[in-house]
Design a protein around this motif. Structure first.
Motif, PDB file in Angstrom:
ATOM      1  N   GLN A 184       0.498  -1.134  -0.588  1.00 61.86           N
ATOM      2  CA  GLN A 184       0.005   0.234  -0.379  1.00 61.86           C
ATOM      3  C   GLN A 184       0.917   1.719  -0.066  1.00 61.86           C
ATOM      4  OE1 GLN A 184      -2.010  -0.404   3.583  1.00 61.86           O
ATOM      5  NE2 GLN A 184      -3.455  -1.909   2.469  1.00 61.86           N
ATOM      6  N   LYS A 189       0.682   4.019  -3.004  1.00 66.44           N
ATOM      7  CA  LYS A 189       0.145   5.310  -2.850  1.00 66.44           C
ATOM      8  C   LYS A 189       1.240   6.078  -3.060  1.00 66.44           C
ATOM      9  CE  LYS A 189      -1.142   4.743   1.313  1.00 66.44           C
ATOM     10  NZ  LYS A 189      -0.962   5.281   3.237  1.00 66.44           N
ATOM     11  N   SER A 214       3.340   3.392   6.505  1.00 66.08           N
ATOM     12  CA  SER A 214       2.266   2.336   6.334  1.00 66.08           C
ATOM     13  C   SER A 214       1.985   0.603   6.230  1.00 66.08           C
ATOM     14  CB  SER A 214       2.324   2.763   4.642  1.00 66.08           C
ATOM     15  OG  SER A 214       1.835   3.219   3.691  1.00 66.08           O
TER      16      SER A 214
END
Ligand SMILES: [Zn+2]
Length: 300
Positions: free
Chosen positions: A257, A261, A274
């Motif tokens: 993630q 991102k 994260s």
């Protein structure tokens, strides 16, 4: 079990025994995992154990991680302790003892029972000679190997521990802690990662082993276990619960993630939070369960 001042790991385990709680043991192999475990424990104000298997120690270094954990313990006056998980030779055990680990899982469970007893007894003597305060855990039975995702469940039914074995092993070796095979298993099945199935524990077997061996008990391979079974296992006498694979799954998802991102970023401390957050959530929910108020004490 609230944190107020410094105790030894042995004291904390005795507290856990009396209050019917368990200490969470979480495997780490990098700073992301350590940060996540420490942050979750501090938020809940509960003691915590971090552990590294031989492979995890190989990657991080036994002495550097011992220095790191010690520095957290001292700076924050916090009961975070360090365990040398699944150690398969005395040489690796001695290395961990000299590096300052607080406890060790000396795992000769793959050997025939009598040989397991002999080698574990020797290890208890050798390790206590280096550090008398170091807690030594021995293991009996078969709980599979590898905190990874498995396609198929191994047949572990023949390797379940019995109360008689547990008593004999504890009395003959002088271990401080025992890790029995009670339906638990290392790693997770794919269906468990998807949340479709759960591991189930043999609660009566745990209670029988506790009654016979009267010793601190560790549950290995806790990832993917049914919550209610974990509560019952702790009530039946489990004092430490190991969680590894759930953290590894969260670590990977969180990292993916973070990368997704920020596809153009190269700054580790902007990408890795994260992963820290994903792992921290898992640790936090497990620690809450292990430290729930229980209205009865375990017998020992
Ligand atoms: Zn284990």
């Amino acid at each position: 079990m609230e944190v107020n001042n410094m105790h030894s790991l042995r004291d904390l385990l005795q507290d856990a025994q009396q209050t019917g709680k368990a200490i969470g043991h979480f495997n780490i192999s990098d700073l992301v995992l350590l940060k996540a475990v420490f942050a979750a424990a501090r938020e809940l104000n509960v003691p915590v154990l971090v552990g590294l298997s031989e492979g995890e120690r190989e990657f991080v270094g036994a002495r550097p991680i011992a220095a790191f954990v010690r520095s957290l313990r001292e700076e924050f006056d916090y009961p975070i302790f360090l365990n040398a998980d699944h150690t398969h030779s005395l040489a690796k055990g001695v290395e961990a003892a000299k590096a300052g680990f607080d406890s060790i899982v000396f795992d000769m469970s793959a050997l025939p029972f009598d040989q397991n007893v002999r080698e574990t007894k020797q290890a208890v003597e050798a390790l206590k000679a280096i550090n008398p305060a170091m807690l030594v855990e021995g293991e009996i039975g078969d709980i599979g190997s590898g905190s990874e995702i498995h396609d198929q469940a191994p047949d572990l039914s023949k390797g379940l521990s019995t109360p008689e074995q547990a008593k004999q092993f504890v009395e003959s070796t002088g271990v401080d802690i025992l890790a029995p095979a009670v339906g638990n298993m290392h790693g997770m099945l794919r269906s468990m990662v998807r949340g479709e199935t759960k591991k189930r524990l043999d609660i009566e077997r745990i209670a029988g082993i506790k009654q016979a061996a009267r010793i601190l008990l560790t549950l290995h391979g806790g990832s993917g276990t049914d919550d209610e079974d974990l509560r019952k296992a702790i009530a039946a006498g489990i004092n430490i619960v190991h969680i590894n694979t759930e953290l590894r799954v969260a670590w990977r998802r969180g990292l993916e993630q973070g990368l997704a991102k920020q596809p153009d970023d190269v700054v580790p401390y902007k990408i890795l939070p994260s992963a820290v957050d994903a792992v921290k959530q898992v640790v936090s929910s497990r620690l809450k369960l292990f430290n729930e108020e229980r209205h009865f004490a375990q017998g020992m």
